[in-house]
Design an enzyme around this catalytic site. Structure first.
Site, PDB file in Angstrom:
ATOM      1  N   SER A 116      -6.537-145.265  22.579  1.00 31.82           N
ATOM      2  CA  SER A 116      -5.742-146.415  23.012  1.00 31.82           C
ATOM      3  C   SER A 116      -5.123-146.179  24.386  1.00 31.82           C
ATOM      4  O   SER A 116      -5.163-147.052  25.253  1.00 31.82           O
ATOM      5  CB  SER A 116      -4.651-146.685  21.976  1.00 31.82           C
ATOM      6  OG  SER A 116      -3.833-145.538  21.787  1.00 31.82           O
ATOM      7  N   GLU A 128     -11.905-125.299  14.251  1.00 31.35           N
ATOM      8  CA  GLU A 128     -11.679-126.502  13.431  1.00 31.35           C
ATOM      9  C   GLU A 128     -12.997-127.227  13.138  1.00 31.35           C
ATOM     10  O   GLU A 128     -13.233-127.685  12.020  1.00 31.35           O
ATOM     11  CB  GLU A 128     -10.723-127.467  14.154  1.00 31.35           C
ATOM     12  CG  GLU A 128      -9.252-127.065  14.113  1.00 31.35           C
ATOM     13  CD  GLU A 128      -8.580-127.440  12.791  1.00 31.35           C
ATOM     14  OE1 GLU A 128      -9.276-127.833  11.827  1.00 31.35           O
ATOM     15  OE2 GLU A 128      -7.340-127.335  12.712  1.00 31.35           O
ATOM     16  N   CYS A 161      -0.499-142.156   7.780  1.00 30.02           N
ATOM     17  CA  CYS A 161       0.572-142.642   8.675  1.00 30.02           C
ATOM     18  C   CYS A 161       0.665-144.159   8.779  1.00 30.02           C
ATOM     19  O   CYS A 161       1.730-144.683   9.080  1.00 30.02           O
ATOM     20  CB  CYS A 161       0.457-142.003  10.051  1.00 30.02           C
ATOM     21  SG  CYS A 161      -1.091-142.311  10.894  1.00 30.02           S
ATOM     22  N   LYS A 208     -11.010-135.855  19.860  1.00 32.19           N
ATOM     23  CA  LYS A 208     -10.114-136.913  20.312  1.00 32.19           C
ATOM     24  C   LYS A 208      -8.917-136.302  21.002  1.00 32.19           C
ATOM     25  O   LYS A 208      -8.375-135.333  20.470  1.00 32.19           O
ATOM     26  CB  LYS A 208      -9.676-137.688  19.069  1.00 32.19           C
ATOM     27  CG  LYS A 208      -8.763-138.826  19.322  1.00 32.19           C
ATOM     28  CD  LYS A 208      -8.501-139.515  18.021  1.00 32.19           C
ATOM     29  CE  LYS A 208      -7.368-140.480  18.241  1.00 32.19           C
ATOM     30  NZ  LYS A 208      -6.753-140.833  16.998  1.00 32.19           N
ATOM     31  N   CYS A 217       1.679-138.425   8.885  1.00 30.29           N
ATOM     32  CA  CYS A 217       0.283-138.419   8.440  1.00 30.29           C
ATOM     33  C   CYS A 217       0.096-137.780   7.068  1.00 30.29           C
ATOM     34  O   CYS A 217      -1.042-137.672   6.586  1.00 30.29           O
ATOM     35  CB  CYS A 217      -0.592-137.697   9.460  1.00 30.29           C
ATOM     36  SG  CYS A 217      -0.580-138.481  11.069  1.00 30.29           S
ATOM     37  N   CYS A 239      -5.916-141.979   6.784  1.00 31.38           N
ATOM     38  CA  CYS A 239      -4.717-141.196   7.094  1.00 31.38           C
ATOM     39  C   CYS A 239      -3.543-141.879   6.422  1.00 31.38           C
ATOM     40  O   CYS A 239      -3.586-143.070   6.135  1.00 31.38           O
ATOM     41  CB  CYS A 239      -4.478-141.122   8.602  1.00 31.38           C
ATOM     42  SG  CYS A 239      -3.247-139.870   9.026  1.00 31.38           S
ATOM     43  N   ARG A 247       0.021-146.554  18.304  1.00 35.43           N
ATOM     44  CA  ARG A 247       1.142-146.550  17.343  1.00 35.43           C
ATOM     45  C   ARG A 247       1.842-147.903  17.319  1.00 35.43           C
ATOM     46  O   ARG A 247       2.382-148.294  16.295  1.00 35.43           O
ATOM     47  CB  ARG A 247       2.071-145.385  17.638  1.00 35.43           C
ATOM     48  CG  ARG A 247       1.332-144.083  17.342  1.00 35.43           C
ATOM     49  CD  ARG A 247       2.138-142.841  17.580  1.00 35.43           C
ATOM     50  NE  ARG A 247       1.240-141.683  17.484  1.00 35.43           N
ATOM     51  CZ  ARG A 247       1.575-140.451  17.829  1.00 35.43           C
ATOM     52  NH1 ARG A 247       2.789-140.208  18.284  1.00 35.43           N
ATOM     53  NH2 ARG A 247       0.705-139.471  17.715  1.00 35.43           N
ATOM     54  N   LYS A 291      -8.472-132.959  16.780  1.00 35.76           N
ATOM     55  CA  LYS A 291      -7.592-134.028  17.223  1.00 35.76           C
ATOM     56  C   LYS A 291      -6.337-133.394  17.795  1.00 35.76           C
ATOM     57  O   LYS A 291      -5.625-132.673  17.103  1.00 35.76           O
ATOM     58  CB  LYS A 291      -7.257-134.922  16.028  1.00 35.76           C
ATOM     59  CG  LYS A 291      -6.329-136.057  16.381  1.00 35.76           C
ATOM     60  CD  LYS A 291      -6.183-136.999  15.214  1.00 35.76           C
ATOM     61  CE  LYS A 291      -5.171-138.067  15.520  1.00 35.76           C
ATOM     62  NZ  LYS A 291      -4.978-138.960  14.383  1.00 35.76           N
ATOM     63  N   TYR A 331     -12.434-149.032  22.520  1.00 34.57           N
ATOM     64  CA  TYR A 331     -11.934-150.406  22.434  1.00 34.57           C
ATOM     65  C   TYR A 331     -12.699-151.325  23.382  1.00 34.57           C
ATOM     66  O   TYR A 331     -12.592-152.541  23.285  1.00 34.57           O
ATOM     67  CB  TYR A 331     -10.431-150.434  22.737  1.00 34.57           C
ATOM     68  CG  TYR A 331      -9.654-149.610  21.731  1.00 34.57           C
ATOM     69  CD1 TYR A 331      -9.336-150.123  20.478  1.00 34.57           C
ATOM     70  CD2 TYR A 331      -9.274-148.295  22.007  1.00 34.57           C
ATOM     71  CE1 TYR A 331      -8.664-149.363  19.535  1.00 34.57           C
ATOM     72  CE2 TYR A 331      -8.606-147.521  21.078  1.00 34.57           C
ATOM     73  CZ  TYR A 331      -8.306-148.052  19.842  1.00 34.57           C
ATOM     74  OH  TYR A 331      -7.658-147.292  18.901  1.00 34.57           O
TER      75      TYR A 331
END
Ligand code: PBG
Ligand code: ZN
Length: 345
Positions: free
Chosen positions: A288, A247, A135, A262, A143, A133, A219, A209, A327
């Site tokens: 996250s 999608e 970003c 996501k 992005c 991406c 972020r 997403k 994570y």
């Protein structure tokens, strides 16, 4: 006012239960025998954040146990992950230099390129998945590339992503994972990879997403908060479900080898719908924010972190996910292996 007269309750004629599902819940052995779903260590993918330099290992404040690391330190975490049976890591880069053109994405010595090369050299069996991406690389944090009105230029971004995919694949990525949500990018990426002879590099697209509040801590981790505006012109609107199927089907038609939904927890209905609609492997990203919520509540003693995490992950499997990006991958893997987490993690 109503007068309450206490009268004895008569004995009721209670029918005995017709069925007794509790019979199969009586013991751990029985519950294990009839468990319909399970998380396997092989299902887990761990995201890792790579920064320039060496000897760097900086914990992300909002994500306890997650670090921004230089390549040398990251390889050690990846080695731990592999020793626990984890098959792959997902790399995010924080480059030294950001500009309007996201030029560091194409730098053969960029953080993800260096990490991918080092991982392939040191741990050739471990799957390297490179997030793709703009970003993390743009000065404005969007992005995609911007046009003269500061709006995302979808088609100019496709060219960047296609080149980025080739750069990451040449560095050693086994799988590229476009997370930008530009229209047509899977086709553009497949075309570019094939044109360079990179036929065996797979695409796992973030097909579905959502524009979610659950990416907040990421972020901070990736220094990628947009300088202005938000991601709602490309990421999906949370009320929409049919569109998610659209999608996912589009990305498969464009050549995605696996698709991703996501976030996870608030979108398990979407995981289920996509699972019903496509035949490719399906990944879910436990983001996250979902991780941070769990950590914060556990730190306060408000939740049992291990039980709550296991419950979230098995719900992803129950909804139909094959692959879980989390994570907590190493902590969960250690538990599944009946071992303690390796020191330092
Ligand atoms: C970049 C990207 C994001 C995440 C993965 N890739 C952030 C975003 O879109 O804002 C989120 C990961 C997470 O929250 O754990 N496009
Ligand atoms: Zn992005």
């Amino acid at each position: 006012m109503r007068r309450v007269v206490p009268v004895p309750v008569p004995d009721a004629d209670v029918p005995t239960p017709l069925e007794r599902p509790r019979r199969l819940r009586r013991s751990g052995a029985l519950r294990g025998l009839v468990a319909e779903h399970a998380v396997r260590v092989e299902d887990l993918i761990e995201p890792l954040f790579v920064v320039p330099g060496s000897g760097v290992r900086a914990e992300i404040a909002s994500m306890p146990g997650v670090y921004q690391q230089s390549v040398d330190r990251l390889v050690e975490d990846a080695r731990d992950a592999q020793a626990l049976g984890i098959r792959g890591v997902l790399l995010f880069g924080i480059p030294a230099h950001k500009d309007e053109d996201a030029s560091s994405l194409l730098d053969p010595n960029g953080p993800v390129q260096r990490a991918a090369a080092a991982l392939k050299r040191e741990l050739p069996e471990l799957l390297v998945i490179a997030d793709l991406c703009a970003c993390e690389y743009t000065s404005h944090g969007h992005c995609g590339l911007l046009d003269e009105n500061d709006e995302i230029d979808n088609d100019r971004t496709l060219a960047l992503l296609a080149k980025g995919a080739v750069s990451l694949a040449r560095a050693g990525a086994d799988i590229v994972a476009p997370s930008d949500m530009m229209d047509g990018r899977v086709r553009a990426i497949r075309h570019a990879l094939d044109a360079q002879g990179l036929h065996s590099v797979a695409i796992m697209s973030y097909a579905v997403k959502y524009a979610s509040a659950f990416y907040g801590p990421f972020r901070e981790a990736a220094n990628s908060t947009p300088a202005f505006g938000d991601r709602r012109t490309h990421q999906m609107d949370p009320p929409n479900a049919r569109e998610a199927v659209r999608e996912a089907l589009l990305d498969v038609a464009e050549g995605a080898d696996a698709v991703l939904v996501k976030p996870a927890v608030s979108y398990l209905d979407i995981v289920w719908r996509v699972r019903e609609a496509v035949n490719v492997p399906l990944a879910v990203y436990n983001t996250s924010g979902e991780y941070s919520m769990m950590k914060a509540a556990a730190a306060k003693g408000w939740l049992d972190e291990e039980r709550a995490t296991d419950e979230v992950l098995v719900s992803c499997k129950r909804a139909g996910a094959d692959i879980i990006i989390t994570y907590a991958a190493r902590a969960v893997a250690a538990r599944l292996n009946g071992r303690r987490p390796p020191s330092g993690s």
